[in-house]
Structure formats: C-alpha cells, structure tokens
Motif scaffolding. Sequence first.
Motif, PDB file in Angstrom:
ATOM      1  N   GLU A   1       0.846  -1.193   0.000  1.00 26.86           N
ATOM      2  CA  GLU A   1       0.000   0.000   0.000  1.00 26.86           C
ATOM      3  C   GLU A   1       0.881   1.243   0.000  1.00 26.86           C
ATOM      4  O   GLU A   1       1.635   1.486   0.944  1.00 26.86           O
ATOM      5  CB  GLU A   1      -0.924  -0.001   1.218  1.00 26.86           C
ATOM      6  N   GLY A   2       0.777   2.030  -1.078  1.00 30.94           N
ATOM      7  CA  GLY A   2       1.660   3.169  -1.253  1.00 30.94           C
ATOM      8  C   GLY A   2       1.527   4.235  -0.190  1.00 30.94           C
ATOM      9  O   GLY A   2       2.526   4.774   0.298  1.00 30.94           O
ATOM     10  N   GLU A   3       0.293   4.556   0.225  1.00 26.94           N
ATOM     11  CA  GLU A   3       0.076   5.659   1.156  1.00 26.94           C
ATOM     12  C   GLU A   3       0.611   5.372   2.552  1.00 26.94           C
ATOM     13  O   GLU A   3       1.125   6.253   3.227  1.00 26.94           O
ATOM     14  CB  GLU A   3      -1.417   6.014   1.233  1.00 26.94           C
ATOM     15  N   SER A   4       0.474   4.132   2.993  1.00 25.63           N
ATOM     16  CA  SER A   4       0.850   3.785   4.374  1.00 25.63           C
ATOM     17  C   SER A   4       2.184   3.057   4.474  1.00 25.63           C
ATOM     18  O   SER A   4       2.788   3.025   5.547  1.00 25.63           O
ATOM     19  CB  SER A   4      -0.233   2.905   5.003  1.00 25.63           C
ATOM     20  N   GLY A   5       2.628   2.438   3.376  1.00 23.51           N
ATOM     21  CA  GLY A   5       3.817   1.600   3.438  1.00 23.51           C
ATOM     22  C   GLY A   5       3.539   0.213   3.983  1.00 23.51           C
ATOM     23  O   GLY A   5       4.473  -0.588   4.134  1.00 23.51           O
ATOM     24  N   LEU A   6       2.262  -0.100   4.285  1.00 25.74           N
ATOM     25  CA  LEU A   6       1.905  -1.425   4.793  1.00 25.74           C
ATOM     26  C   LEU A   6       1.903  -2.441   3.663  1.00 25.74           C
ATOM     27  O   LEU A   6       1.736  -2.105   2.490  1.00 25.74           O
ATOM     28  CB  LEU A   6       0.527  -1.389   5.455  1.00 25.74           C
ATOM     29  N   GLN A   7       2.073  -3.702   4.050  1.00 21.64           N
ATOM     30  CA  GLN A   7       2.081  -4.787   3.077  1.00 21.64           C
ATOM     31  C   GLN A   7       0.982  -5.789   3.409  1.00 21.64           C
ATOM     32  O   GLN A   7       0.819  -6.203   4.563  1.00 21.64           O
ATOM     33  CB  GLN A   7       3.435  -5.495   3.073  1.00 21.64           C
ATOM     34  N   TYR A   8       0.209  -6.176   2.398  1.00 22.10           N
ATOM     35  CA  TYR A   8      -0.872  -7.136   2.562  1.00 22.10           C
ATOM     36  C   TYR A   8      -0.523  -8.396   1.779  1.00 22.10           C
ATOM     37  O   TYR A   8      -0.220  -8.336   0.584  1.00 22.10           O
ATOM     38  CB  TYR A   8      -2.194  -6.546   2.053  1.00 22.10           C
TER      39      TYR A   8
ATOM     40  N   PRO B   1      16.484  -0.349   6.010  1.00 22.04           N
ATOM     41  CA  PRO B   1      15.148   0.103   5.625  1.00 22.04           C
ATOM     42  C   PRO B   1      14.275  -1.073   5.212  1.00 22.04           C
ATOM     43  O   PRO B   1      14.715  -1.946   4.458  1.00 22.04           O
ATOM     44  CB  PRO B   1      15.416   1.050   4.448  1.00 22.04           C
ATOM     45  N   LEU B   2      13.055  -1.118   5.716  1.00 25.05           N
ATOM     46  CA  LEU B   2      12.137  -2.226   5.433  1.00 25.05           C
ATOM     47  C   LEU B   2      11.298  -1.906   4.198  1.00 25.05           C
ATOM     48  O   LEU B   2      10.559  -0.930   4.180  1.00 25.05           O
ATOM     49  CB  LEU B   2      11.212  -2.472   6.628  1.00 25.05           C
TER      50      LEU B   2
ATOM     51  N   VAL C   1      25.043 -18.098  11.755  1.00 24.81           N
ATOM     52  CA  VAL C   1      23.789 -17.413  12.105  1.00 24.81           C
ATOM     53  C   VAL C   1      23.881 -15.923  11.782  1.00 24.81           C
ATOM     54  O   VAL C   1      22.923 -15.326  11.286  1.00 24.81           O
ATOM     55  CB  VAL C   1      23.439 -17.646  13.582  1.00 24.81           C
ATOM     56  N   ARG C   2      25.026 -15.320  12.022  1.00 18.03           N
ATOM     57  CA  ARG C   2      25.212 -13.919  11.652  1.00 18.03           C
ATOM     58  C   ARG C   2      25.056 -13.729  10.145  1.00 18.03           C
ATOM     59  O   ARG C   2      24.471 -12.745   9.672  1.00 18.03           O
ATOM     60  CB  ARG C   2      26.580 -13.416  12.092  1.00 18.03           C
ATOM     61  N   TYR C   3      25.568 -14.677   9.381  1.00 15.87           N
ATOM     62  CA  TYR C   3      25.432 -14.631   7.926  1.00 15.87           C
ATOM     63  C   TYR C   3      23.961 -14.756   7.530  1.00 15.87           C
ATOM     64  O   TYR C   3      23.480 -14.048   6.632  1.00 15.87           O
ATOM     65  CB  TYR C   3      26.259 -15.762   7.320  1.00 15.87           C
ATOM     66  N   GLY C   4      23.247 -15.644   8.209  1.00 17.66           N
ATOM     67  CA  GLY C   4      21.814 -15.780   7.963  1.00 17.66           C
ATOM     68  C   GLY C   4      21.052 -14.514   8.289  1.00 17.66           C
ATOM     69  O   GLY C   4      20.140 -14.103   7.553  1.00 17.66           O
ATOM     70  N   MET C   5      21.428 -13.851   9.377  1.00 15.33           N
ATOM     71  CA  MET C   5      20.781 -12.591   9.746  1.00 15.33           C
ATOM     72  C   MET C   5      21.069 -11.512   8.703  1.00 15.33           C
ATOM     73  O   MET C   5      20.198 -10.702   8.368  1.00 15.33           O
ATOM     74  CB  MET C   5      21.279 -12.141  11.121  1.00 15.33           C
ATOM     75  N   ALA C   6      22.284 -11.496   8.182  1.00 17.64           N
ATOM     76  CA  ALA C   6      22.632 -10.526   7.136  1.00 17.64           C
ATOM     77  C   ALA C   6      21.798 -10.777   5.884  1.00 17.64           C
ATOM     78  O   ALA C   6      21.348  -9.829   5.224  1.00 17.64           O
ATOM     79  CB  ALA C   6      24.123 -10.605   6.822  1.00 17.64           C
ATOM     80  N   ALA C   7      21.587 -12.041   5.541  1.00 22.65           N
ATOM     81  CA  ALA C   7      20.772 -12.366   4.376  1.00 22.65           C
ATOM     82  C   ALA C   7      19.325 -11.944   4.575  1.00 22.65           C
ATOM     83  O   ALA C   7      18.677 -11.434   3.650  1.00 22.65           O
ATOM     84  CB  ALA C   7      20.861 -13.862   4.082  1.00 22.65           C
ATOM     85  N   ALA C   8      18.801 -12.150   5.779  1.00 26.20           N
ATOM     86  CA  ALA C   8      17.433 -11.718   6.061  1.00 26.20           C
ATOM     87  C   ALA C   8      17.307 -10.213   5.929  1.00 26.20           C
ATOM     88  O   ALA C   8      16.343  -9.696   5.348  1.00 26.20           O
ATOM     89  CB  ALA C   8      17.022 -12.167   7.459  1.00 26.20           C
ATOM     90  N   ALA C   9      18.278  -9.472   6.464  1.00 23.08           N
ATOM     91  CA  ALA C   9      18.252  -8.015   6.379  1.00 23.08           C
ATOM     92  C   ALA C   9      18.334  -7.553   4.928  1.00 23.08           C
ATOM     93  O   ALA C   9      17.635  -6.619   4.518  1.00 23.08           O
ATOM     94  CB  ALA C   9      19.405  -7.426   7.183  1.00 23.08           C
ATOM     95  N   ALA C  10      19.168  -8.216   4.138  1.00 22.16           N
ATOM     96  CA  ALA C  10      19.293  -7.859   2.731  1.00 22.16           C
ATOM     97  C   ALA C  10      17.997  -8.121   1.974  1.00 22.16           C
ATOM     98  O   ALA C  10      17.656  -7.390   1.030  1.00 22.16           O
ATOM     99  CB  ALA C  10      20.449  -8.629   2.098  1.00 22.16           C
ATOM    100  N   THR C  11      17.243  -9.138   2.392  1.00 23.51           N
ATOM    101  CA  THR C  11      15.945  -9.419   1.777  1.00 23.51           C
ATOM    102  C   THR C  11      14.913  -8.371   2.180  1.00 23.51           C
ATOM    103  O   THR C  11      14.078  -7.966   1.358  1.00 23.51           O
ATOM    104  CB  THR C  11      15.480 -10.830   2.169  1.00 23.51           C
ATOM    105  N   LEU C  12      14.954  -7.916   3.426  1.00 18.05           N
ATOM    106  CA  LEU C  12      14.023  -6.877   3.868  1.00 18.05           C
ATOM    107  C   LEU C  12      14.167  -5.600   3.046  1.00 18.05           C
ATOM    108  O   LEU C  12      13.206  -4.825   2.912  1.00 18.05           O
ATOM    109  CB  LEU C  12      14.264  -6.552   5.344  1.00 18.05           C
ATOM    110  N   MET C  13      15.337  -5.373   2.492  1.00 20.54           N
ATOM    111  CA  MET C  13      15.612  -4.172   1.713  1.00 20.54           C
ATOM    112  C   MET C  13      15.041  -4.243   0.301  1.00 20.54           C
ATOM    113  O   MET C  13      15.007  -3.235  -0.406  1.00 20.54           O
ATOM    114  CB  MET C  13      17.128  -3.943   1.633  1.00 20.54           C
ATOM    115  N   ARG C  14      14.607  -5.430  -0.118  1.00 17.03           N
ATOM    116  CA  ARG C  14      14.165  -5.626  -1.500  1.00 17.03           C
ATOM    117  C   ARG C  14      12.643  -5.469  -1.605  1.00 17.03           C
ATOM    118  O   ARG C  14      11.907  -5.851  -0.704  1.00 17.03           O
ATOM    119  CB  ARG C  14      14.566  -7.017  -1.977  1.00 17.03           C
ATOM    120  N   PRO C  15      12.138  -4.924  -2.709  1.00 19.89           N
ATOM    121  CA  PRO C  15      10.691  -4.728  -2.844  1.00 19.89           C
ATOM    122  C   PRO C  15       9.965  -6.027  -3.154  1.00 19.89           C
ATOM    123  O   PRO C  15      10.547  -6.982  -3.687  1.00 19.89           O
ATOM    124  CB  PRO C  15      10.593  -3.755  -4.030  1.00 19.89           C
TER     125      PRO C  15
END
Length: 308
Positions: A97-104, A248-249, A277-291
Amino acid sequence: MSRIVTLTLNPAIDVSTVAARVEPTRKLRCGLPRYEPGGGGINVARVIEALGGETMAVYPAGGPFGEMLQRALEALGLPHLPVPIMGDTRESFTVDEGESGLQYRFVLPGPTLTPAERQACLEAIASLVPAPSHLVVSGSFPPDVELGLHDEIADLAERMGAKLVLDYSGEVLRHAVARGGIHLLKPSLSELSTLEGRPLDDETEQEAAVRRLVEQGAVEIVVLSLGAAGALLASREGVERFRAFDVPLRSAVGAGDSVVGATVLALSRGWSLRDAVRYGMAAAAATLMRPGTGLCRAEDVERLYREG
C-alpha cells in the motif's frame, strides 16, 4: 562443494504489486505485477544459489502456474527438479500500500497431493547423485497431507546421510519435534509459542523454550526468528541472542527463508555456528531491503555481514 537439496511441498507463483490504498468494495488500480517463484524451500534454494552455493530445488508442479513456476526457475538458472502432479500449483498475492507503506499478503491453500505424487517427490530426492549434505524442508504442507509424510522425509534423510533442516509450522512442527532427529530448526516466535502452548513474550521464557528443545534431544540447533528483535540461537554450546540489522524495510517476504538458506550454506562450508547465524541474519536483512517478493543480493549480504 556440498550440495543442499530443498523440498517445497506447496510451492507458488508469488505475484506482487502496488496500490495507492487498500480498501473494501472499490476496484483497486494496481501497478504492474511481478511474478516470481515462491514457497519456502524454493526461496531457500534461491538464496543459496545467489550466495554461490550448490543447490537443487525439488517441488511438485501442475497446471498453468506450475508451468510458469518451472519457466521462472529456468530463467533464474536455478537447478530444479519438478515432480508432475494433477492439481494446479497455487499463487500467492502481495500488495504494497503506497500511502501507508503497509504490506498485505494473501496466501492460498494449494493443491492436494495424491499418495503417488507424494512418493514421487521422495523418489526424486532419493535419485540424486551424489546424495545431498543437507535436506531442507521448508514451507506449508499441502491440504490433507498426513503427518506421516514427515516421517518418510526424515527416514529418507537418514538413509542418505543428509542433515535434516526444517522450517515448519502447526501440527507438522509438533509432530516433527516429537519424532526428533532434526539437525536445525528455524521457527518463528509465534510457531514456537504454538509449540509450547502459551505466549513466550518474556526473553527468559524464550531462552528456556529453545534450550529445552536441544536438551530433550529433538533438535541439535534452534534458530528462533524474532523479527525486529533479531534472533535467538540454541545449541549444545548454549544460548545466544543476535540483534537485527538496522536496514530500511521494503518487504518481509522471504526473510525467514533467507535466514535458513544463508545459515545452512555457511554451515556446509565449515563456518562456526555463530558466524553462520550472523550470515543468515545478514541475508534476512538484505531481503528486507528488497521490494515485493525479491530476495537478497549477494553484495548486500556480504556488506552487511562485514559491517555487522
């Protein structure tokens, strides 16, 4: 190099788009859709491939979306082994949702697999030469599948000498833990709370729950996803908390699968458990950055891991 095989019993074509505002009744005009292969194990395999690992994604596929899924994986160059089924592969739908930044996120149940189709999935894995070092089973089970299918999967992993990695939920998670023999388990907090039969909001309770899984001998390693609160690792060496990376999420789709893929890949390369596990956390964070349903990029994972 060790090969990591993933099994996705209920894969999907992930469709993502953008709408200015999500509201009832009115027609919602959306942006151009993106179509990407999805399902827990397929996402795990995509992450492993992106990070330079050797993998093979095994999955049932049928109908037009099954054909689209195969073409999408071929376009990505991801090694994959589809098992033909009579039912139609599902699609999942994500709207930002563009106005709120929420994801459905709208997730459909998927097809029912016949006993012969379920057996064909296992036979496809058993036929792989050489046998995999790890077998990752991730994502939801198809409707009306007996819990005994997990026992067959676990028996197969034992016969092949593959370490069993699970990302389950619901009754199949409870059944798998009761059976034991799990090398690595990656539950979310809500999944672990369901397993425990009570909320686990307190850090002490969370640590006690993951420690109990290891001490009971059901699981060798537990990586508990805590969202913005990071992750909790439990093994015979003890319990350790990991903070989340500050990024950024843009989308949460596939973040948990990224943890699994990168962590297992690092372990297969002989990394220490903590660094994996740190590598896994980095991968998760990198995924959060993607649309949308995009997954992590190797350069982002490596940068975050070094900086973290």
